[in-house]
Write a protein that holds these residues in place. Structure first.
Motif, PDB file in Angstrom:
ATOM      1  N   THR A  18      22.326   2.237  -7.284  1.00  0.00           N
ATOM      2  CA  THR A  18      22.667   1.346  -6.180  1.00  0.00           C
ATOM      3  C   THR A  18      21.639   0.232  -6.027  1.00  0.00           C
ATOM      4  O   THR A  18      21.995  -0.937  -5.881  1.00  0.00           O
ATOM      5  N   ALA A  19      20.363   0.577  -6.083  1.00  0.00           N
ATOM      6  CA  ALA A  19      19.315  -0.445  -5.971  1.00  0.00           C
ATOM      7  C   ALA A  19      19.416  -1.433  -7.127  1.00  0.00           C
ATOM      8  O   ALA A  19      19.317  -2.650  -6.916  1.00  0.00           O
ATOM      9  N   ALA A  20      19.627  -0.930  -8.335  1.00  0.00           N
ATOM     10  CA  ALA A  20      19.751  -1.812  -9.498  1.00  0.00           C
ATOM     11  C   ALA A  20      20.959  -2.730  -9.358  1.00  0.00           C
ATOM     12  O   ALA A  20      20.901  -3.916  -9.717  1.00  0.00           O
ATOM     13  N   GLY A  27      20.558 -11.113  -7.482  1.00  0.00           N
ATOM     14  CA  GLY A  27      19.527 -11.908  -8.144  1.00  0.00           C
ATOM     15  C   GLY A  27      18.159 -11.747  -7.499  1.00  0.00           C
ATOM     16  O   GLY A  27      17.435 -12.724  -7.331  1.00  0.00           O
ATOM     17  N   LEU A  28      17.805 -10.513  -7.158  1.00  0.00           N
ATOM     18  CA  LEU A  28      16.549 -10.225  -6.468  1.00  0.00           C
ATOM     19  C   LEU A  28      15.516  -9.599  -7.404  1.00  0.00           C
ATOM     20  O   LEU A  28      15.834  -9.211  -8.524  1.00  0.00           O
ATOM     21  N   GLU A  29      14.296  -9.475  -6.896  1.00  0.00           N
ATOM     22  CA  GLU A  29      13.218  -8.828  -7.645  1.00  0.00           C
ATOM     23  C   GLU A  29      13.509  -7.339  -7.780  1.00  0.00           C
ATOM     24  O   GLU A  29      14.187  -6.751  -6.923  1.00  0.00           O
ATOM     25  N   PRO A  30      12.985  -6.685  -8.826  1.00  0.00           N
ATOM     26  CA  PRO A  30      13.169  -5.232  -8.976  1.00  0.00           C
ATOM     27  C   PRO A  30      12.741  -4.479  -7.717  1.00  0.00           C
ATOM     28  O   PRO A  30      11.820  -4.893  -7.014  1.00  0.00           O
ATOM     29  N   ALA A  31      13.409  -3.362  -7.457  1.00  0.00           N
ATOM     30  CA  ALA A  31      13.171  -2.570  -6.252  1.00  0.00           C
ATOM     31  C   ALA A  31      12.171  -1.456  -6.534  1.00  0.00           C
ATOM     32  O   ALA A  31      12.489  -0.505  -7.235  1.00  0.00           O
ATOM     33  N   PRO A  32      10.962  -1.561  -5.972  1.00  0.00           N
ATOM     34  CA  PRO A  32       9.970  -0.506  -6.193  1.00  0.00           C
ATOM     35  C   PRO A  32      10.311   0.762  -5.413  1.00  0.00           C
ATOM     36  O   PRO A  32      11.088   0.726  -4.452  1.00  0.00           O
ATOM     37  N   VAL A  33       9.712   1.858  -5.819  1.00  0.00           N
ATOM     38  CA  VAL A  33       9.873   3.129  -5.115  1.00  0.00           C
ATOM     39  C   VAL A  33       8.821   3.209  -4.016  1.00  0.00           C
ATOM     40  O   VAL A  33       7.648   2.890  -4.223  1.00  0.00           O
ATOM     41  N   VAL A  40      14.788  -2.671  -1.723  1.00  0.00           N
ATOM     42  CA  VAL A  40      15.360  -3.945  -2.140  1.00  0.00           C
ATOM     43  C   VAL A  40      14.985  -4.965  -1.067  1.00  0.00           C
ATOM     44  O   VAL A  40      15.450  -4.872   0.067  1.00  0.00           O
ATOM     45  N   THR A  41      14.125  -5.903  -1.418  1.00  0.00           N
ATOM     46  CA  THR A  41      13.619  -6.860  -0.444  1.00  0.00           C
ATOM     47  C   THR A  41      14.355  -8.189  -0.551  1.00  0.00           C
ATOM     48  O   THR A  41      14.466  -8.760  -1.635  1.00  0.00           O
ATOM     49  N   LEU A  42      14.856  -8.673   0.586  1.00  0.00           N
ATOM     50  CA  LEU A  42      15.563  -9.950   0.658  1.00  0.00           C
ATOM     51  C   LEU A  42      14.560 -11.070   0.894  1.00  0.00           C
ATOM     52  O   LEU A  42      13.416 -10.835   1.277  1.00  0.00           O
ATOM     53  N   SER A  43      14.989 -12.311   0.707  1.00  0.00           N
ATOM     54  CA  SER A  43      14.070 -13.449   0.785  1.00  0.00           C
ATOM     55  C   SER A  43      13.498 -13.679   2.185  1.00  0.00           C
ATOM     56  O   SER A  43      12.463 -14.312   2.323  1.00  0.00           O
TER      57      SER A  43
END
Length: 126
Positions: A18-20, A27-33, A40-43
């Protein structure tokens, strides 16, 4: 300090998938654990904290305000992946976008059945 949304939890049958999916399509940065979450961080700094929830995930709605350029990029990725999209939240107008409030919008589903939306103008107009 004003009241702002900082994060919300997104329940998922498969946290990593889901995160991927969100990172890829939006079009976001990879989601760290972070602990049990994929973040998942938005702008605007708000995060969607994706957590493993098992098989029964009640569908939710997540709407993203984007610029015209981002809209075109996300819509392009949706089409490239062969994802069905709709002009309306009840999925009655497939493969169409809407022009509500003088902007553009569309809906699509994530792997859990969450109803995702992008809009270029906030509800009620800009």
């Amino acid at each position: 300090m004003s009241v702002q949304l900082n994060h919300t939890i997104v329940h998922a049958g498969d946290r990593d998938e889901t995160a991927a999916f969100l990172v890829d399509v939006l079009g976001l940065e990879p989601a760290p654990v972070y602990g049990p979450f994929r973040v998942v961080t938005l702008s605007n700094g708000v995060s969607l904290d994706v957590v493993q929830a098992g098989d029964a995930v009640p569908p939710q709605h997540y709407a993203f305000l984007v610029g015209d350029e981002e809209f075109d990029q996300i819509w392009g990725r949706i089409k490239e992946r062969g994802l069905t999209y709709w002009a309306d939240p009840h999925h009655q107008r497939p493969n169409q976008i809407n022009t509500n409030d003088g902007g553009r919008g569309l809906y699509w589903s994530d792997p859990n059945g969450h109803n995702l939306e992008i809009i270029t103008v906030p509800y009620g107009g800009g």
